[in-house]
Design a protein around this motif. Structure first.
Motif, short mmCIF file in Angstrom:
data_model
loop_
_atom_site.label_atom_id
_atom_site.label_comp_id
_atom_site.label_asym_id
_atom_site.label_seq_id
_atom_site.Cartn_x
_atom_site.Cartn_y
_atom_site.Cartn_z
N GLY A 1 50.95 85.69 60.62
CA GLY A 1 51.75 84.49 60.49
C GLY A 1 51.15 83.21 61.05
O GLY A 1 51.78 82.16 61.01
N MET A 2 49.95 83.28 61.58
CA MET A 2 49.31 82.09 62.13
C MET A 2 48.55 81.34 61.05
O MET A 2 47.90 81.96 60.21
CB MET A 2 48.33 82.48 63.26
N ARG A 3 48.63 80.03 61.08
CA ARG A 3 47.80 79.22 60.20
C ARG A 3 46.59 78.79 61.01
O ARG A 3 46.74 78.29 62.13
CB ARG A 3 48.59 78.03 59.67
N VAL A 4 45.41 79.02 60.46
CA VAL A 4 44.18 78.82 61.23
C VAL A 4 43.11 78.18 60.37
O VAL A 4 43.04 78.43 59.17
CB VAL A 4 43.69 80.18 61.81
N ARG A 5 42.31 77.33 61.00
CA ARG A 5 41.11 76.79 60.38
C ARG A 5 39.94 77.22 61.24
O ARG A 5 40.08 77.37 62.46
CB ARG A 5 41.19 75.26 60.29
N HIS A 6 38.79 77.42 60.60
CA HIS A 6 37.65 77.90 61.36
C HIS A 6 36.36 77.21 60.93
O HIS A 6 36.29 76.62 59.85
CB HIS A 6 37.50 79.42 61.20
N ALA A 7 35.36 77.31 61.80
CA ALA A 7 34.02 76.82 61.50
C ALA A 7 33.03 77.59 62.36
O ALA A 7 33.35 78.00 63.48
CB ALA A 7 33.91 75.33 61.78
N ILE A 8 31.84 77.78 61.81
CA ILE A 8 30.75 78.44 62.53
C ILE A 8 29.63 77.43 62.69
O ILE A 8 29.30 76.71 61.75
CB ILE A 8 30.23 79.67 61.76
N ALA A 9 29.05 77.37 63.89
CA ALA A 9 27.95 76.44 64.15
C ALA A 9 27.06 76.97 65.27
O ALA A 9 27.39 77.96 65.93
CB ALA A 9 28.50 75.06 64.51
N ALA A 10 25.96 76.27 65.49
CA ALA A 10 24.99 76.67 66.51
C ALA A 10 25.40 76.22 67.91
O ALA A 10 24.82 76.67 68.89
CB ALA A 10 23.61 76.10 66.16
N SER A 11 26.37 75.34 68.01
CA SER A 11 26.86 74.92 69.33
C SER A 11 28.38 74.95 69.32
O SER A 11 28.99 74.75 68.27
CB SER A 11 26.36 73.51 69.68
N PRO A 12 28.98 75.17 70.49
CA PRO A 12 30.44 75.18 70.52
C PRO A 12 31.03 73.82 70.15
O PRO A 12 32.08 73.75 69.52
CB PRO A 12 30.79 75.57 71.96
N GLU A 13 30.35 72.75 70.51
CA GLU A 13 30.85 71.41 70.20
C GLU A 13 30.89 71.18 68.69
O GLU A 13 31.85 70.62 68.17
CB GLU A 13 29.98 70.33 70.87
N ALA A 14 29.83 71.59 68.00
CA ALA A 14 29.79 71.41 66.54
C ALA A 14 30.85 72.28 65.87
O ALA A 14 31.55 71.82 64.96
CB ALA A 14 28.40 71.74 66.00
#
Length: 185
Positions: free
Chosen positions: A146-159
């Motif tokens: 039931g959670m709505r989530v957006r995600h991204a993968i990157a080489a740094s946590p900030e990105a």
């Protein structure tokens, strides 16, 4: 190994829950949620003596309401508005539970500011047939609950953090995607 090589080897998956307080209420308190009908829903908090909208559901956003708006102005636009009081401690506890559940993807999961989680997935992708499949498994599981989530993968946590919250236009690579982010990201 030089510094660029070690940094390139690190991979981070940012999970962001844009409607976390609303989703938590809908899942944890279905009785309270259902009792208020089908109108747009908002979570409010007291800011300098005025009740202001803190989190809005998709229906409230579609109705033109915005975070920071006073509750009085919001009710003038949407009289049937469902209003819930903010519970930052409840939201934090919920987010910590979600973080604990991410141990199935990596032993290195942590809270990320603004209703998010940061997973260090370096070296974990092969267990899921790739990073994209790992991210898909995580988001699918959260969405099933039931959670709505957006995600991204990157080489740094900030990105990863910025890309999850401010999706850039399609880009040929991660560096190009980061360059296309708005300044506020």
């Amino acid at each position: 190994m030089d510094r660029t090589d070690s940094r390139a080897a690190r991979r981070y998956l940012a999970l962001w829950f844009p409607f976390l307080p609303i989703d938590r209420l809908r899942i944890a308190r279905p009785d309270l949620w259902a009792a208020q009908g089908d109108a747009p829903a908002v979570v409010v908090e007291n800011v300098r003596g005025a009740m202001r909208l803190a989190t809005l559901d998709a229906d409230a956003l579609a109705a033109g309401l915005t975070a920071g708006m006073t509750l009085a102005d919001a009710r003038a636009r949407e009289p049937e508005l469902r209003v819930f009081e903010a519970d930052p401690h409840g939201d934090q506890d919920w987010l910590e539970r979600l973080c604990d559940g991410c141990a199935r993807y990596t032993p290195n999961a942590a809270l990320d500011s603004g209703h998010g989680l940061m997973l260090d997935i370096s070296g974990c992708g092969h267990l899921w047939d790739g990073e994209a499949e790992l991210a898909q498994a995580a988001t699918d599981r959260l969405e099933r609950h039931g959670m709505r989530v957006r995600h991204a993968i990157a080489a740094s946590p900030e990105a990863a953090h910025a890309l999850a919250r401010f999706p850039a236009a399609p880009a040929p690579d991660e560096d190009a995607a980061v360059r296309r982010l708005p300044v506020e990201a």
